[in-house]
Motif scaffolding. Structure first.
Motif, PDB file in Angstrom:
ATOM      1  N   VAL A   1       0.815  -1.213   0.000  1.00 20.02           N
ATOM      2  CA  VAL A   1       0.000   0.000   0.000  1.00 20.02           C
ATOM      3  C   VAL A   1       0.852   1.269   0.000  1.00 20.02           C
ATOM      4  CG1 VAL A   1      -1.743   1.275   1.273  1.00 20.02           C
ATOM      5  CG2 VAL A   1      -1.958  -1.178   1.042  1.00 20.02           C
ATOM      6  N   PHE A   2       1.804   1.348   0.908  1.00 22.06           N
ATOM      7  CA  PHE A   2       2.598   2.579   1.028  1.00 22.06           C
ATOM      8  C   PHE A   2       3.744   2.620   0.016  1.00 22.06           C
ATOM      9  CE2 PHE A   2       0.426   2.334   5.071  1.00 22.06           C
ATOM     10  CZ  PHE A   2       0.050   3.645   5.288  1.00 22.06           C
ATOM     11  N   GLY A   3       4.370   1.475  -0.224  1.00 18.08           N
ATOM     12  CA  GLY A   3       5.475   1.440  -1.169  1.00 18.08           C
ATOM     13  C   GLY A   3       4.990   1.486  -2.602  1.00 18.08           C
ATOM     14  N   LEU A   4       4.249   0.463  -3.015  1.00 16.98           N
ATOM     15  CA  LEU A   4       3.748   0.413  -4.390  1.00 16.98           C
ATOM     16  C   LEU A   4       2.661   1.446  -4.637  1.00 16.98           C
ATOM     17  CD1 LEU A   4       3.586  -3.460  -4.926  1.00 16.98           C
ATOM     18  CD2 LEU A   4       5.387  -1.875  -5.644  1.00 16.98           C
ATOM     19  N   GLY A   5       1.814   1.670  -3.635  1.00 12.75           N
ATOM     20  CA  GLY A   5       0.718   2.631  -3.784  1.00 12.75           C
ATOM     21  C   GLY A   5       1.199   4.063  -3.864  1.00 12.75           C
ATOM     22  N   GLY A   6       2.333   4.336  -3.245  1.00 16.20           N
ATOM     23  CA  GLY A   6       2.951   5.660  -3.325  1.00 16.20           C
ATOM     24  C   GLY A   6       1.985   6.796  -3.060  1.00 16.20           C
ATOM     25  N   GLY A   7       1.893   7.716  -4.007  1.00 15.17           N
ATOM     26  CA  GLY A   7       1.083   8.915  -3.862  1.00 15.17           C
ATOM     27  C   GLY A   7      -0.412   8.689  -3.823  1.00 15.17           C
ATOM     28  N   SER A   8      -0.872   7.459  -4.024  1.00 17.27           N
ATOM     29  CA  SER A   8      -2.316   7.199  -3.966  1.00 17.27           C
ATOM     30  C   SER A   8      -2.817   7.021  -2.536  1.00 17.27           C
ATOM     31  CB  SER A   8      -2.665   5.957  -4.800  1.00 17.27           C
ATOM     32  OG  SER A   8      -2.127   4.776  -4.233  1.00 17.27           O
ATOM     33  N   VAL A   9      -1.912   6.925  -1.571  1.00 17.86           N
ATOM     34  CA  VAL A   9      -2.311   6.752  -0.175  1.00 17.86           C
ATOM     35  C   VAL A   9      -2.846   8.081   0.358  1.00 17.86           C
ATOM     36  CG1 VAL A   9      -1.521   6.175   2.157  1.00 17.86           C
ATOM     37  CG2 VAL A   9      -0.567   4.968   0.180  1.00 17.86           C
ATOM     38  N   PRO A  10      -4.093   8.086   0.861  1.00 20.82           N
ATOM     39  CA  PRO A  10      -4.638   9.321   1.427  1.00 20.82           C
ATOM     40  C   PRO A  10      -3.793   9.820   2.596  1.00 20.82           C
ATOM     41  CG  PRO A  10      -6.395   7.733   1.055  1.00 20.82           C
ATOM     42  CD  PRO A  10      -5.087   7.003   0.855  1.00 20.82           C
ATOM     43  N   GLN A  11      -3.655  11.127   2.680  1.00 17.07           N
ATOM     44  CA  GLN A  11      -2.896  11.774   3.760  1.00 17.07           C
ATOM     45  C   GLN A  11      -3.375  11.280   5.109  1.00 17.07           C
ATOM     46  OE1 GLN A  11      -0.111  13.037   3.672  1.00 17.07           O
ATOM     47  NE2 GLN A  11      -0.164  15.064   2.802  1.00 17.07           N
ATOM     48  N   GLY A  12      -2.459  10.940   5.994  1.00 15.78           N
ATOM     49  CA  GLY A  12      -2.807  10.541   7.357  1.00 15.78           C
ATOM     50  C   GLY A  12      -3.229   9.094   7.519  1.00 15.78           C
TER      51      GLY A  12
END
Length: 170
Positions: free
Chosen positions: A107-118
């Motif tokens: 989620v955080f690595g591959l998802g990168g900028g798609s992760v909602p803030q916070g």
């Protein structure tokens, strides 16, 4: 022989995606991941064969993860969906912290900028809880579509999330 090895290496590391949109950058991994190298290795071993080693260029008709999967953290229901997917909930990775680490890599690595803030990282406790509700009788296609619509409507995810693969230029 050298040509076969070169071709296999190119396929393994995403050169098969030549001609597709350039991959979005990897995101920053949360400190909650206890062993980032193991998390990446677990992803490659358990998910990379279908979703692609870099979360892109999947050989199967499965959703592309790179730059997109983070949108599923936007509500408790879409978040739970990721863990309830059969290949996650019923994973051979039995240790809940190890599975949380792998999913945080995804989620955080591959998802990168798609992760909602916070967005908070997955925890071992959350994984243990959601695994009990593995999707088994639901249509995975319909379930995904429902959660994609939620992410678009409630979290302002791009409409292109409806497509399994992003279209170049959108």
């Amino acid at each position: 022989m050298a040509r076969v090895l070169l071709t296999a290496s190119l396929l393994l590391f995403g050169a098969a995606g030549i001609g597709r949109a350039e991959l979005p950058p990897m995101g920053v991994l949360p400190a909650a991941i206890t062993d980032p190298d193991l998390a990446r290795s677990d992803y490659i071993e358990n998910c990379g064969g279908c979703h692609g080693v870099q979360g892109s260029a999947a050989p199967a008709a499965l959703p592309e993860l790179r730059g997109r999967v983070g949108w599923f953290l936007c509500t408790p229901q879409t978040r739970a969906y990721l863990i309830r997917l059969p290949n996650v909930a019923l994973s051979r990775i039995r240790d809940n912290q190890q599975l949380a680490d792998m999913m945080n890599f995804v989620v955080f690595g591959l998802g990168g900028g798609s992760v909602p803030q916070g967005s908070a990282p997955f925890t071992a406790e959350e994984i243990a809880h959601e695994r009990r509700f593995a999707l088994s009788s639901a249509s995975l296609t319909a379930e995904r579509a429902r959660h994609v619509e939620t992410a678009i409507r409630q979290c302002h995810a791009p409409a292109s999330l409806r497509q399994l693969f992003p279209v170049k230029g959108r």
